[in-house]
Design an enzyme around this catalytic site. Structure first.
Site, PDB file in Angstrom:
ATOM      1  N   ASP A   6       0.859  -1.190   0.000  1.00 26.28           N
ATOM      2  CA  ASP A   6       0.000   0.000   0.000  1.00 26.28           C
ATOM      3  C   ASP A   6       0.889   1.232   0.000  1.00 26.28           C
ATOM      4  O   ASP A   6       1.583   1.503   0.983  1.00 26.28           O
ATOM      5  CB  ASP A   6      -0.903  -0.012   1.234  1.00 26.28           C
ATOM      6  CG  ASP A   6      -1.668   1.296   1.401  1.00 26.28           C
ATOM      7  OD1 ASP A   6      -2.073   1.872   0.370  1.00 26.28           O
ATOM      8  OD2 ASP A   6      -1.839   1.738   2.556  1.00 26.28           O
ATOM      9  N   GLY A   8       1.274   5.136   0.002  1.00 26.12           N
ATOM     10  CA  GLY A   8       0.661   6.437   0.232  1.00 26.12           C
ATOM     11  C   GLY A   8       1.613   7.545  -0.157  1.00 26.12           C
ATOM     12  O   GLY A   8       2.741   7.309  -0.609  1.00 26.12           O
ATOM     13  N   ASN A   9       1.196   8.774   0.036  1.00 23.98           N
ATOM     14  CA  ASN A   9       2.040   9.900  -0.338  1.00 23.98           C
ATOM     15  C   ASN A   9       3.261  10.042   0.554  1.00 23.98           C
ATOM     16  O   ASN A   9       4.294  10.559   0.118  1.00 23.98           O
ATOM     17  CB  ASN A   9       1.218  11.205  -0.287  1.00 23.98           C
ATOM     18  CG  ASN A   9       0.226  11.294  -1.419  1.00 23.98           C
ATOM     19  OD1 ASN A   9       0.610  11.362  -2.582  1.00 23.98           O
ATOM     20  ND2 ASN A   9      -1.051  11.304  -1.090  1.00 23.98           N
ATOM     21  N   THR A  10       3.170   9.563   1.799  1.00 23.92           N
ATOM     22  CA  THR A  10       4.266   9.702   2.746  1.00 23.92           C
ATOM     23  C   THR A  10       5.011   8.392   2.963  1.00 23.92           C
ATOM     24  O   THR A  10       6.239   8.358   2.954  1.00 23.92           O
ATOM     25  CB  THR A  10       3.749  10.223   4.096  1.00 23.92           C
ATOM     26  OG1 THR A  10       3.072  11.462   3.892  1.00 23.92           O
ATOM     27  CG2 THR A  10       4.900  10.451   5.068  1.00 23.92           C
ATOM     28  N   ALA A  12       5.060   3.869   2.371  1.00 25.61           N
ATOM     29  CA  ALA A  12       4.573   2.642   1.752  1.00 25.61           C
ATOM     30  C   ALA A  12       4.633   1.539   2.789  1.00 25.61           C
ATOM     31  O   ALA A  12       5.622   1.418   3.519  1.00 25.61           O
ATOM     32  CB  ALA A  12       5.426   2.271   0.537  1.00 25.61           C
ATOM     33  N   ASP A 110      -6.671   4.073  -2.281  1.00 24.30           N
ATOM     34  CA  ASP A 110      -6.746   3.799  -0.849  1.00 24.30           C
ATOM     35  C   ASP A 110      -8.177   3.930  -0.333  1.00 24.30           C
ATOM     36  O   ASP A 110      -8.629   3.132   0.496  1.00 24.30           O
ATOM     37  CB  ASP A 110      -5.805   4.721  -0.071  1.00 24.30           C
ATOM     38  CG  ASP A 110      -5.994   6.205  -0.395  1.00 24.30           C
ATOM     39  OD1 ASP A 110      -6.632   6.544  -1.428  1.00 24.30           O
ATOM     40  OD2 ASP A 110      -5.497   7.043   0.379  1.00 24.30           O
ATOM     41  N   ARG A 111      -8.919   4.907  -0.873  1.00 22.67           N
ATOM     42  CA  ARG A 111     -10.281   5.125  -0.400  1.00 22.67           C
ATOM     43  C   ARG A 111     -11.215   4.026  -0.893  1.00 22.67           C
ATOM     44  O   ARG A 111     -12.115   3.591  -0.165  1.00 22.67           O
ATOM     45  CB  ARG A 111     -10.761   6.514  -0.839  1.00 22.67           C
ATOM     46  CG  ARG A 111      -9.839   7.608  -0.314  1.00 22.67           C
ATOM     47  CD  ARG A 111     -10.184   8.976  -0.854  1.00 22.67           C
ATOM     48  NE  ARG A 111     -11.330   9.549  -0.160  1.00 22.67           N
ATOM     49  CZ  ARG A 111     -11.819  10.749  -0.436  1.00 22.67           C
ATOM     50  NH1 ARG A 111     -11.286  11.474  -1.402  1.00 22.67           N
ATOM     51  NH2 ARG A 111     -12.850  11.211   0.235  1.00 22.67           N
TER      52      ARG A 111
END
Length: 258
Positions: A6, A8-10, A12, A110-111
């Site tokens: 997964d 994310g922007n910040t 993984a 993600d959503r």
């Protein structure tokens, strides 16, 4: 075993699943320039620490909100696990949920994954709050359809903006203010802690109240993301905290795809 990734922007997150049970998880900062070989060296060492080997991984699924990161993760799967990875949202790992919004294609992976997992774990109407780089509020109706939501700045992002824009304000940690419950700070750091922490709690509670009123039916609030546990101790709006909601959703998608 399944390797679920997964991005994310910040950060993984990599998680190893046996069925729907997480056996190990690891986190690394998101960097689209990180190569498949770099991922492999890092991951191989962590697998060994947990008592696993690369050959234990039979399937891979990837969810990312950073498109540039996808290619190198696909190369990781093909080169080091000899597996063609599933990409969440792409056949055969498509969403299979109704996305009832103006622009369904714009819904972040993600959503969508959170929607699938939350509906599987909790019956009825839901509000899913995910604390990440942004804090998202997603409405999932009792049929499992995604109905829309809210995107707000994440608390770390809010704090970074405050500190970078005000030269004399110090950098502080995000934690419960040590003011014995008072929201009138007596020094600069306390005032910042109160504004950031209790201001965020007030925003959450206010938005959830408005969303529940608009839904018009009882709606459970499911919280996920790194700060969910911290906020759970200081608000009553959460009906459940699911720290691994996105990873669980990926495992569910993979299970039905294979």
């Amino acid at each position: 075993m399944l390797l679920a990734i997964d991005v994310g922007n910040t950060n993984a997150v990599f998680a190893l699943f046996n069925g729907l049970t997480i056996k190990a998880r690891w986190r690394i900062s998101t960097d689209p320039r990180r190569t498949a070989d770099e991922y492999a060296v890092w991951l191989n060492q962590l697998l060994a620490i947990e008592g696993f080997v690369r050959q234990d991984i039979a399937n891979v699924i990837i969810s990312t909100v950073v498109p540039r990161a996808l290619h190198n993760l696909q190369m990781l799967s093909r080169k080091y696990f000899d597996v063609e990875p599933l990409v969440a949202g792409v056949e055969p790992a498509d969403w299979r949920i109704q996305i009832d919004v103006d622009e369904p294609r714009s819904l972040g992976a993600d959503r969508a994954v959170n929607t699938i997992a939350a509906h599987a774990l909790h019956p009825g109407d839901l509000i899913v709050i995910d604390f990440g780089t942004a804090t998202t509020y997603d409405v999932v109706d009792y049929t499992g359809a995604y109905k829309g939501g809210i995107i707000a700045p994440g608390i770390n992002l809010s704090l970074d903006a405050l500190v970078s824009a005000a030269a004399k304000l110090p950098r502080i940690a995000i934690e419960i203010p040590d003011t014995d419950g008072s929201v009138i700070g007596r020094n600069t750091e306390d005032q910042m802690q109160i504004g950031v922490f209790w201001g965020y709690v007030a925003m959450m509670e206010g938005l959830v109240a408005r969303m529940r009123a608009e839904i018009g039916r009882p709606a459970k609030v499911i919280a996920t993301g790194g700060l969910a546990v911290l906020f759970d101790r200081h608000t009553t709006i959460f009906d459940a905290v699911e720290p691994d909601l996105t990873l669980q959703g990926l495992a569910m998608i993979a299970e039905r795809a294979f």
